[in-house]
Design a protein around this motif. Structure first.
Motif, PDB file in Angstrom:
ATOM      1  N   LEU A 197      13.107 -58.736  27.725  1.00 18.85           N
ATOM      2  CA  LEU A 197      12.121 -57.915  28.412  1.00 18.85           C
ATOM      3  C   LEU A 197      10.918 -58.788  28.750  1.00 18.85           C
ATOM      4  O   LEU A 197      10.573 -59.681  27.974  1.00 18.85           O
ATOM      5  N   PRO A 198      10.253 -58.510  29.876  1.00 18.93           N
ATOM      6  CA  PRO A 198       9.026 -59.256  30.157  1.00 18.93           C
ATOM      7  C   PRO A 198       7.882 -58.818  29.256  1.00 18.93           C
ATOM      8  O   PRO A 198       7.005 -59.623  28.915  1.00 18.93           O
ATOM      9  N   GLY A 199       7.877 -57.540  28.883  1.00 20.86           N
ATOM     10  CA  GLY A 199       6.815 -57.014  28.042  1.00 20.86           C
ATOM     11  C   GLY A 199       7.178 -55.645  27.499  1.00 20.86           C
ATOM     12  O   GLY A 199       8.026 -54.940  28.062  1.00 20.86           O
ATOM     13  N   ALA A 200       6.563 -55.279  26.391  1.00 25.32           N
ATOM     14  CA  ALA A 200       6.794 -53.966  25.771  1.00 25.32           C
ATOM     15  C   ALA A 200       5.583 -53.618  24.926  1.00 25.32           C
ATOM     16  O   ALA A 200       4.808 -54.511  24.521  1.00 25.32           O
ATOM     17  N   LEU A 201       5.440 -52.344  24.626  1.00 25.09           N
ATOM     18  CA  LEU A 201       4.260 -51.872  23.907  1.00 25.09           C
ATOM     19  C   LEU A 201       4.602 -50.647  23.081  1.00 25.09           C
ATOM     20  O   LEU A 201       5.394 -49.796  23.505  1.00 25.09           O
ATOM     21  N   ALA A 202       3.998 -50.560  21.902  1.00 27.47           N
ATOM     22  CA  ALA A 202       4.042 -49.350  21.088  1.00 27.47           C
ATOM     23  C   ALA A 202       2.616 -48.861  20.894  1.00 27.47           C
ATOM     24  O   ALA A 202       1.703 -49.657  20.670  1.00 27.47           O
ATOM     25  N   ALA A 203       2.407 -47.546  21.011  1.00 31.84           N
ATOM     26  CA  ALA A 203       1.089 -46.935  20.833  1.00 31.84           C
ATOM     27  C   ALA A 203       1.212 -45.829  19.801  1.00 31.84           C
ATOM     28  O   ALA A 203       2.161 -45.041  19.847  1.00 31.84           O
ATOM     29  N   PHE A 204       0.259 -45.761  18.869  1.00 34.05           N
ATOM     30  CA  PHE A 204       0.389 -44.808  17.765  1.00 34.05           C
ATOM     31  C   PHE A 204      -0.975 -44.510  17.167  1.00 34.05           C
ATOM     32  O   PHE A 204      -1.940 -45.268  17.346  1.00 34.05           O
ATOM     33  N   ALA A 236       1.656 -54.884  21.143  1.00 35.51           N
ATOM     34  CA  ALA A 236       2.153 -55.213  22.475  1.00 35.51           C
ATOM     35  C   ALA A 236       2.445 -56.703  22.580  1.00 35.51           C
ATOM     36  O   ALA A 236       1.891 -57.524  21.849  1.00 35.51           O
ATOM     37  N   ALA A 237       3.327 -57.029  23.494  1.00 38.67           N
ATOM     38  CA  ALA A 237       3.632 -58.433  23.796  1.00 38.67           C
ATOM     39  C   ALA A 237       4.115 -58.522  25.224  1.00 38.67           C
ATOM     40  O   ALA A 237       4.695 -57.578  25.761  1.00 38.67           O
ATOM     41  N   GLY A 238       3.867 -59.678  25.835  1.00 34.94           N
ATOM     42  CA  GLY A 238       4.438 -59.936  27.142  1.00 34.94           C
ATOM     43  C   GLY A 238       3.623 -59.432  28.307  1.00 34.94           C
ATOM     44  O   GLY A 238       2.471 -59.022  28.173  1.00 34.94           O
ATOM     45  N   LYS A 294      -0.881 -59.235  31.202  1.00 32.59           N
ATOM     46  CA  LYS A 294      -0.345 -58.750  29.935  1.00 32.59           C
ATOM     47  C   LYS A 294      -0.284 -57.225  29.921  1.00 32.59           C
ATOM     48  O   LYS A 294      -1.120 -56.539  30.514  1.00 32.59           O
ATOM     49  N   VAL A 295       0.722 -56.686  29.221  1.00 32.07           N
ATOM     50  CA  VAL A 295       0.814 -55.235  29.077  1.00 32.07           C
ATOM     51  C   VAL A 295      -0.272 -54.772  28.105  1.00 32.07           C
ATOM     52  O   VAL A 295      -0.606 -55.462  27.135  1.00 32.07           O
ATOM     53  N   LEU A 301       1.118 -51.787  37.468  1.00 23.93           N
ATOM     54  CA  LEU A 301       2.462 -51.227  37.404  1.00 23.93           C
ATOM     55  C   LEU A 301       3.476 -52.262  36.939  1.00 23.93           C
ATOM     56  O   LEU A 301       3.524 -53.373  37.465  1.00 23.93           O
ATOM     57  N   SER A 302       4.284 -51.891  35.966  1.00 21.07           N
ATOM     58  CA  SER A 302       5.354 -52.763  35.496  1.00 21.07           C
ATOM     59  C   SER A 302       6.479 -52.815  36.519  1.00 21.07           C
ATOM     60  O   SER A 302       6.582 -51.953  37.400  1.00 21.07           O
ATOM     61  N   THR A 303       7.334 -53.813  36.393  1.00 23.59           N
ATOM     62  CA  THR A 303       8.565 -53.883  37.176  1.00 23.59           C
ATOM     63  C   THR A 303       9.696 -53.306  36.345  1.00 23.59           C
ATOM     64  O   THR A 303       9.763 -53.522  35.133  1.00 23.59           O
TER      65      THR A 303
END
Length: 441
Positions: free
Chosen positions: A63-70, A81-83, A92-93, A281-283
């Motif tokens: 993945l180019p990037g991903a994120l968790a929010a909590f 987050a990373a990427g 960056k995300v 916007l992500s791809t």
């Protein structure tokens, strides 16, 4: 096997929801919302497992990037987050990155319906034909894959409850096979979009030109199952968009903006991405043969255009910041920062099991759980009992709220099909494992 053939074989618009909701909110994990975990929350070592999990997806270039929010309780939303937004991007995300949330749209539409029920303008067990008369006399296929003309009369009317809980007997072109699937695609009963490109496995026909036309075409189609007899993932939340239009007297997307997005400060959520938001916007990608194919690049995204109609079941783009505002409102039983979107009793009802009596979800995407207003609901028999409400999207996103434990969580990535990786299925599990570690469970 060619990349095109692999993509056609692997790409499915909707993930296997039994896999998607593999997270089990175990009591030991959720007990981590107690004071020891709150103290650890401020530690520099917090959520090591989640950080490693997300970083591995990025460093391996899956993945180019991903994120968790909590967040816990009234605390501010936190992220791991990373990427970046795309493989070729340097952006960056973060909390304000935009993601295609697909079926995470369904709980939002569900809550809009619950607002109208609260106001007395709809009733949970009201027949659909009261609002849309063309649904008064429906026919039902003799079997799910029967020819279109092999039908019997519907034994009961479709109700708002049925539509909210996927028990109306409607189909889904991304689920059904055989003649009914072909019929849906030929008649514009296609509530969703993926790309401007022609992609094997993702081309589902051209949607009807409006919600009204969509509803009329659906009324002329046979049902797949008798209403109120089984849980079957469907286009029912999209049809509820038309119900909202008729009852409210305003376009569905306008209703959501005025009654949910603006009160909650969800300023980046909508069915279309304005040009000014392209840099956020992500791809969207398809993993094929060990590489990522960009099926909906941000700069040329199909979400830059006005959709054929606002897809209430799978059409929204949102940010982690915005969707967390929605989750926080649910956790607070309808109110956020002094803005009341739902009355407490309505919010509790919406996140309770609304399934008609006798419906068994075992073996379905809901897999043994209950179902509320557009989202899966944990039951007293679930590992952690009642209190969890949530759903996910076809491009790898997932969100849940546990009102009893005062916990909300969401994971974001954009890739299709979502079962190509374990991200959607496991990201919440990894987060909960970190919570268990906090209290030594």
């Amino acid at each position: 096997m060619s990349q095109t053939a692999q993509l056609e074989r692997k790409t499915t618009f909707i993930a296997t929801r039994r896999q998607m909701f593999g997270w089990a909110l175990g009591g030991a994990a959720l007990a981590a919302t107690s004071s020891p975990a709150r103290a650890f929350w401020q530690s520099t070592e917090r959520f090591a497992g989640l950080r490693s999990y997300i970083n591995d997806y990025v460093s391996s270039r899956r993945l180019p990037g991903a994120l968790a929010a909590f967040a816990f309780g009234q605390g501010p939303v936190q992220t791991v987050a990373a990427g970046t937004l795309a493989m070729e991007s340097d952006t960056k995300v973060d909390l304000n990155s935009l993601w295609r949330i697909y079926s995470m749209t369904k709980p939002i539409t569900g809550m809009a319906v619950m607002q109208l029920i609260e106001q007395g303008r709809l009733a949970l067990d009201q027949p659909l034909y009261d609002l849309l008369p063309r649904f008064r006399t429906m026919r039902v296929l003799t079997s799910a894959d029967a020819p279109i003309d092999q039908t019997v009369p519907a034994e009961r009317a479709i109700t708002m409850r049925h539509l909210l809980t996927h028990t109306a007997g409607l189909g889904y072109s991304i689920v059904q096979r055989g003649p009914i699937k072909d019929y849906y695609e030929q008649h514009g009963i296609v509530p969703g979009q993926v790309s401007r490109l022609s992609i094997p496995g993702l081309d589902r026909g051209r949607p009807a030109p409006s919600l009204e036309a969509f509803a009329d075409a659906l009324a002329d189609a046979p049902l797949v199952y008798q209403p109120g007899t089984r849980w079957s993932y469907s286009i029912s939340l999209d049809l509820l968009g038309r119900v909202i239009e008729v009852v409210s007297g305003m376009p569905f997307d306008t209703y959501l903006k005025q009654q949910i997005f603006e009160p909650l400060g969800m300023t980046s959520t909508g069915f279309r991405v304005p040009q000014t938001n392209i840099p956020r916007l992500s791809t969207n990608y398809a993993p094929v043969g060990g590489i990522l194919l960009p099926i909906d690049p941000a700069s040329t995204s199909i979400y830059l255009d006005q959709p054929a109609f606002p897809f209430g079941g799978a059409g929204l783009v949102s940010s982690a910041h915005d969707y967390d505002r929605f989750l926080a409102m649910l956790m607070n039983e309808g109110t956020l920062d002094g803005e009341r979107v739902l009355a407490p009793e309505t919010a509790r009802l919406a996140m309770s099991n609304l399934l008609p009596e006798g419906i068994d979800t075992r073996g379905t995407f809901a897999d043994g759980a209950g179902f509320g207003a557009g989202g899966r609901v944990s039951l007293p028999s679930s590992p952690d009992g009642e209190g969890t409400f949530g759903w996910g999207g076809a491009a790898g996103t997932i969100a849940l709220v546990n009102s009893r434990r005062r916990l909300r969580f969401a994971g974001y990535a954009n890739y299709m099909p979502s079962e190509a990786y374990d991200f959607q299925r496991r990201v919440a599990e990894v987060f909960l494992a970190d919570l268990r570690a906090m209290v030594g469970a």
